[in-house]
Design an enzyme around this catalytic site. Sequence first.
Site, PDB file in Angstrom:
ATOM      1  N   ILE A   8       0.944  -1.317   0.080  1.00  0.00           N
ATOM      2  CA  ILE A   8      -0.140  -0.023  -0.136  1.00  0.00           C
ATOM      3  C   ILE A   8       0.749   1.290   0.065  1.00  0.00           C
ATOM      4  O   ILE A   8       1.874   1.271   0.715  1.00  0.00           O
ATOM      5  CB  ILE A   8      -0.819   0.108   1.400  1.00  0.00           C
ATOM      6  CG1 ILE A   8      -1.776  -1.244   1.513  1.00  0.00           C
ATOM      7  CG2 ILE A   8      -1.753   1.244   1.041  1.00  0.00           C
ATOM      8  CD1 ILE A   8      -2.706  -1.490   0.891  1.00  0.00           C
ATOM      9  N   THR A  10       0.782   4.174   1.205  1.00  0.00           N
ATOM     10  CA  THR A  10       0.835   5.024   2.288  1.00  0.00           C
ATOM     11  C   THR A  10       1.338   3.981   3.513  1.00  0.00           C
ATOM     12  O   THR A  10       1.476   4.682   4.472  1.00  0.00           O
ATOM     13  CB  THR A  10      -0.538   5.416   2.968  1.00  0.00           C
ATOM     14  OG1 THR A  10      -1.416   4.427   2.900  1.00  0.00           O
ATOM     15  CG2 THR A  10      -1.200   6.208   1.771  1.00  0.00           C
ATOM     16  N   CYS A  11       1.748   2.684   3.228  1.00  0.00           N
ATOM     17  CA  CYS A  11       2.545   1.817   4.184  1.00  0.00           C
ATOM     18  C   CYS A  11       4.033   2.090   4.467  1.00  0.00           C
ATOM     19  O   CYS A  11       4.766   2.322   3.443  1.00  0.00           O
ATOM     20  CB  CYS A  11       2.333   0.576   3.835  1.00  0.00           C
ATOM     21  SG  CYS A  11       3.235  -0.812   4.776  1.00  0.00           S
ATOM     22  N   ASP A  12       4.322   2.882   5.695  1.00  0.00           N
ATOM     23  CA  ASP A  12       5.771   3.130   5.703  1.00  0.00           C
ATOM     24  C   ASP A  12       6.557   1.748   5.581  1.00  0.00           C
ATOM     25  O   ASP A  12       7.759   2.277   5.129  1.00  0.00           O
ATOM     26  CB  ASP A  12       5.852   3.623   7.389  1.00  0.00           C
ATOM     27  CG  ASP A  12       5.237   4.808   7.507  1.00  0.00           C
ATOM     28  OD1 ASP A  12       5.152   5.745   6.713  1.00  0.00           O
ATOM     29  OD2 ASP A  12       4.971   5.075   8.839  1.00  0.00           O
ATOM     30  N   ARG A  15       7.271   1.650   1.736  1.00  0.00           N
ATOM     31  CA  ARG A  15       8.185   2.875   1.447  1.00  0.00           C
ATOM     32  C   ARG A  15       9.488   2.452   1.808  1.00  0.00           C
ATOM     33  O   ARG A  15      10.420   2.664   1.132  1.00  0.00           O
ATOM     34  CB  ARG A  15       7.435   4.159   1.974  1.00  0.00           C
ATOM     35  CG  ARG A  15       6.256   4.542   1.463  1.00  0.00           C
ATOM     36  CD  ARG A  15       5.859   5.973   1.428  1.00  0.00           C
ATOM     37  NE  ARG A  15       5.967   6.506   3.003  1.00  0.00           N
ATOM     38  CZ  ARG A  15       4.811   6.751   3.588  1.00  0.00           C
ATOM     39  NH1 ARG A  15       3.827   6.938   2.852  1.00  0.00           N
ATOM     40  NH2 ARG A  15       4.764   7.083   4.984  1.00  0.00           N
TER      41      ARG A  15
END
Length: 124
Positions: A8, A10-12, A15
Amino acid sequence: MFLTVHGIKTCDTCRKALKALEQAGIAHRSRDLRTQPLKPEEAARWLNQMGADRLINRRSTTWRGLAESDRAIADGDDAAAIAALLAREVTLIKRPVFTDEDGDDRVVALGFDAPAKAAIGLTS
């Protein structure tokens, strides 16, 4: 090996994984499971390779918000029903999921801990 990083955007953790792969020069592509949905047959293949206990993130906010009926599906033995649930609720999946696109689309690693990093060719 050419990796696809399923996660996803927005998943840290996703990233961090993508940044580490980029810095290491490891060939990869990113797939956001919200914009490029997971098919039930893909989820079934991942379940077959990894097992529900490893693939389902039971510490997630999504898990805590699941209806009891969906939790019963996730804890059950019906692989097709679990795969359908994961395809519908992609944030239940432990992320990122790394697959090898050169070979048989097998799951190479799950998550971004030390064993996962080693499995995808990151040494640190």
